[in-house]
Design an enzyme around this catalytic site. Sequence first.
Site, PDB file in Angstrom:
ATOM      1  N   ASP A  87       4.259  10.958  -3.691  1.00 29.71           N
ATOM      2  CA  ASP A  87       3.623   9.786  -3.101  1.00 29.71           C
ATOM      3  C   ASP A  87       4.701   8.765  -2.777  1.00 29.71           C
ATOM      4  O   ASP A  87       5.753   8.733  -3.431  1.00 29.71           O
ATOM      5  CB  ASP A  87       2.610   9.175  -4.073  1.00 29.71           C
ATOM      6  CG  ASP A  87       1.333  10.002  -4.205  1.00 29.71           C
ATOM      7  OD1 ASP A  87       0.994  10.730  -3.260  1.00 29.71           O
ATOM      8  OD2 ASP A  87       0.679   9.894  -5.256  1.00 29.71           O
TER       9      ASP A  87
ATOM     10  N   ASP B 299      -3.097  11.791   1.633  1.00 29.98           N
ATOM     11  CA  ASP B 299      -4.172  10.949   1.095  1.00 29.98           C
ATOM     12  C   ASP B 299      -4.800  10.095   2.196  1.00 29.98           C
ATOM     13  O   ASP B 299      -6.019   9.873   2.208  1.00 29.98           O
ATOM     14  CB  ASP B 299      -3.642  10.034  -0.012  1.00 29.98           C
ATOM     15  CG  ASP B 299      -3.124  10.779  -1.223  1.00 29.98           C
ATOM     16  OD1 ASP B 299      -3.592  11.908  -1.480  1.00 29.98           O
ATOM     17  OD2 ASP B 299      -2.238  10.234  -1.911  1.00 29.98           O
TER      18      ASP B 299
END
Length: 194
Positions: A132, A150
Amino acid sequence: IYQCDWSSDVCSSDLLNIMRFWIDLIWVPLALVLDQVTKYIVVQSLPPYEPQSVMGDVIRLTYIHNRGAAFGLDLGGPVIHTVIATAAVGLLGWMLATLPVGARLQRAALAMVLGGAIGNIIDRIRIHQVIDFVDVGFGDWRWPVFNVADSFVTVGVLLLAITYSRVSESDADEESSAQGSLTPESSPASGTDD
């Protein structure tokens, strides 16, 4: 083998529907490629866990490893996350296969979710965690760090919610219209004997 007289409207319509189906699915490889390329760039160019300012403190790039689910949610260990994500991909595939031909926005939305889910599954299989790096917020008030996959999942889910709510509203409108046309005056059972 399907044979067709290409001059007929039926075959042209079939071909158009097939082309639309595959065009709607372009979101799967697009999400997957964008996700994996951005993660590769982040891993090659950013130091882990050191925020890099993009727009002051509001948007930062912070390379982290996430062992949890989307947005850092913890649903168990990495194996459980991978199994749940893989089952979700199977469900998404089934949903895509069973959508009506005309459900193009729903198909595109499901394709976004599918592409994003596959992008994160690749990380889980390859490194047992997800990379991330998008970090947004103000000061100590921050959204959990996320990635391109995401983002595709989130946008796809929002589009699905909008399209399904619109379908529900139109179904309710059709039902109320149908019930409104059967008022007691117009109902055959309400005839009066004079």
